[in-house]
Write an enzyme that holds these catalytic residues in place. Structure first.
Site, PDB file in Angstrom:
ATOM      1  N   HIS A 164      10.393  29.383  -9.181  1.00  0.00           N
ATOM      2  CA  HIS A 164       9.544  28.650 -10.141  1.00  0.00           C
ATOM      3  C   HIS A 164       9.632  27.144  -9.899  1.00  0.00           C
ATOM      4  CE1 HIS A 164       9.375  32.433 -12.476  1.00  0.00           C
ATOM      5  NE2 HIS A 164      10.650  32.529 -12.131  1.00  0.00           N
ATOM      6  N   SER A 285       1.651   4.797   7.259  1.00  0.00           N
ATOM      7  CA  SER A 285       0.482   4.388   6.498  1.00  0.00           C
ATOM      8  C   SER A 285      -0.005   3.050   7.044  1.00  0.00           C
ATOM      9  CB  SER A 285       0.866   4.255   5.021  1.00  0.00           C
ATOM     10  OG  SER A 285       0.047   3.302   4.375  1.00  0.00           O
ATOM     11  N   LYS A 291       6.015   3.954   4.385  1.00  0.00           N
ATOM     12  CA  LYS A 291       5.651   5.368   4.318  1.00  0.00           C
ATOM     13  C   LYS A 291       5.928   6.147   5.600  1.00  0.00           C
ATOM     14  CE  LYS A 291       3.967   7.484   1.455  1.00  0.00           C
ATOM     15  NZ  LYS A 291       2.585   7.618   1.018  1.00  0.00           N
ATOM     16  N   GLU A 298       1.082  18.814   6.635  1.00  0.00           N
ATOM     17  CA  GLU A 298      -0.092  18.908   5.755  1.00  0.00           C
ATOM     18  C   GLU A 298      -1.264  19.589   6.470  1.00  0.00           C
ATOM     19  OE1 GLU A 298       0.906  15.095   2.898  1.00  0.00           O
ATOM     20  OE2 GLU A 298      -0.148  14.796   4.770  1.00  0.00           O
TER      21      GLU A 298
END
Ligand code: ARG
Length: 465
Positions: A164, A285, A291, A298
């Site tokens: 969960h 980035s 970043k 992804e």
């Protein structure tokens, strides 16, 4: 009988009753040469095999078969470099260049006892089996090995298992990775089972009812490497369920990768950091200098979306089609080739991901040890588990900790069931999986190698004597 080959080039294979052909605007859409040219090599072998059957009947001289084989490279390269608008499909292009190289007597007889309907399905089956062997299988094996190596490399690192999306119990990171491998092995087994259904020769089915030409179908089946002849010519030429199955297998693999990617994106997040990602699988980035983005992961997650689309497309194509060939079926190859190329890309991504993940000792909540405490309490004090659960929960609530100190190492060592995260068992599994991978890939290679071009050529040469 047409005798001027050049004048036939931009016409159709079906000239007879027609005075007109579709205009260029329509041909662009209905012709398939722009994508089915990829079948050229396997299509050639199917045509050659059919020519052998014709030569057995005295229709084509046997000497011409050897000539065809020796000119294969030239014919294929002519097909591949031909202007895509000049031919309707790869079959007509092949017929044209065979006629040009070997002579019209041969070329114009190639359709005797064979239609493009049985030609295309036999060719697709051979293409899938052969290219799986030469291109997908090595990529799949590399990915499997990279998953296993990553489980080996990360052995010893303890992280929490989340249920969960809340910290649940300590586990070995290797145990999680071997869980991915188990899922991936199931994907490979699924491929193996599906590929067995491709192992059928459809030549002899003709346009759909068979042919009056007494082709030696058994010989053609053996030369191409297939295990058996199809049992029904209508089924052979009407359906693409086996392709749909393969595309589903691709999709299921992509879905597994998407779940793995999601896990790793989460586990490597700044606030969590149980996993470090190597720079090779991250990008920065353009604006925020700090970043380190998990782009590869992804995309590994994002690309699965298209696979769901491929499955939906091939099923929609198949749905409601009548028996007997319909041109709709031509669209199957657009889906197949796109799915094929994408799964190859995904496998490359997955391999690089597993090469670039490193488990870290992060902050595990001591509450993840509550189950161990409750189990010990129940077993050692001989109290029922419901009571032990209650006592443990109360302690947690009142004191914020469990009464007895248990280390994370103790927790994983306490697990004794065969599929558990116990380190001794996980260590044994690392060895076990190496053997499972070796055996599985040996088994699939053994099955597929008979379809290789090398083995096909050897069988033809043996036939030619
Ligand atoms: N290009 C067609 C396909 O891929 C070949 C079969 C054409 N058959 C026909 N009867 N028009 O399905």
């Amino acid at each position: 009988m047409p005798n001027n080959l050049e004048s036939e080039k931009s016409k159709k294979l079906w000239g007879g009753i027609f005075e007109k052909t579709p205009p260029e605007t329509i041909r662009k859409i209905i012709d398939s040469f722009s994508f089915d040219f990829r079948l050229a090599n396997e299509n050639f072998d199917v045509v050659l095999t059919h020519s052998i059957a014709l030569s057995e009947l005295g229709i084509i001289p046997k000497t011409e078969i050897a000539k065809m084989l020796s000119k294969k490279e030239k014919i294929i390269s002519s097909v591949l470099s031909a202007e895509k608008s000049e031919f309707e499909d790869v079959h007509s292009a092949l017929e044209f260049f065979i006629s040009k190289e070997i002579g019209e007597k041969i070329g114009f007889n190639l359709r005797l006892g064979r239609s493009r309907n049985d030609e295309v399905i036999t060719t697709v089956h051979l293409w899938v089996l052969r290219n799986f062997y030469s291109s997908l299988l090595p990529a799949i094996k590399k990915t499997a090995v990279s998953i296993l190596e990553s489980a080996n490399r990360n052995f010893g690192i303890i992280i929490p298992l989340y249920t969960h999306l809340r910290q649940a119990q300590p586990i070995l990171f290797s145990h999680l990775i071997l869980g991915y491998l188990e899922g991936f092995i199931r994907c490979v087994e699924r491929f193996r089972d599906t590929l067995k259904r491709f192992d059928v020769c459809h030549l002899g089915s003709g346009a759909g009812s068979g042919t009056g030409v007494k082709l030696d179908v058994e010989k053609m089946t053996k030369i191409l490497g297939f295990s058996r002849i199809s049992r029904n010519s209508i089924d052979s030429t009407s359906r693409r369920d086996i392709l749909a199955e393969l595309i589903f297998d691709f999709c299921m693999t992509a879905i597994l990768f998407s779940k793995i990617a999601e896990d790793l994106i989460f586990l490597s997040a700044d606030e969590i950091k149980f996993v470090e990602l190597s720079e090779e699988i991250c990008t920065g980035s353009s604006m925020m200098p700090q970043k380190k983005n998990p782009d590869v992961l992804e995309l590994m997650r994002g690309k699965s979306a298209r696979f769901v689309g491929f499955v939906s497309s091939i099923l929609s194509l198949e749905k409601g089609l009548p028996s007997g060939y319909s041109k709709d079926l031509q669209e199957d190859k657009i889906i197949l080739f796109e799915a094929w190329d994408e799964i190859k890309n995904l496998l490359t991504l997955a391999e690089s991901v597993f090469d670039g993940i490193y488990g870290r000792h992060g902050k595990i909540s001591p509450h993840t040890l509550a189950t161990d405490f409750a189990e010990t309490l129940s077993l050692s004090k001989k109290i029922d588990y419901r009571t032990a659960h209650k006592i443990t929960g109360k302690e947690l609530k009142e004191k914020g900790t469990i009464p007895q100190e248990i280390s994370y190492e103790d927790s994983i060592k306490r697990k004794v069931t065969p599929q558990s995260t116990n380190p001794n068992l996980v260590k044994k599994k690392l060895k076990l999986y190496r053997n499972i991978i070796e055996d599985l890939f040996k088994d699939i290679s053994r099955f597929l190698e008979k379809f290789s071009e090398e083995n096909f050529n050897a069988r033809v040469k043996k036939y030619l004597g």
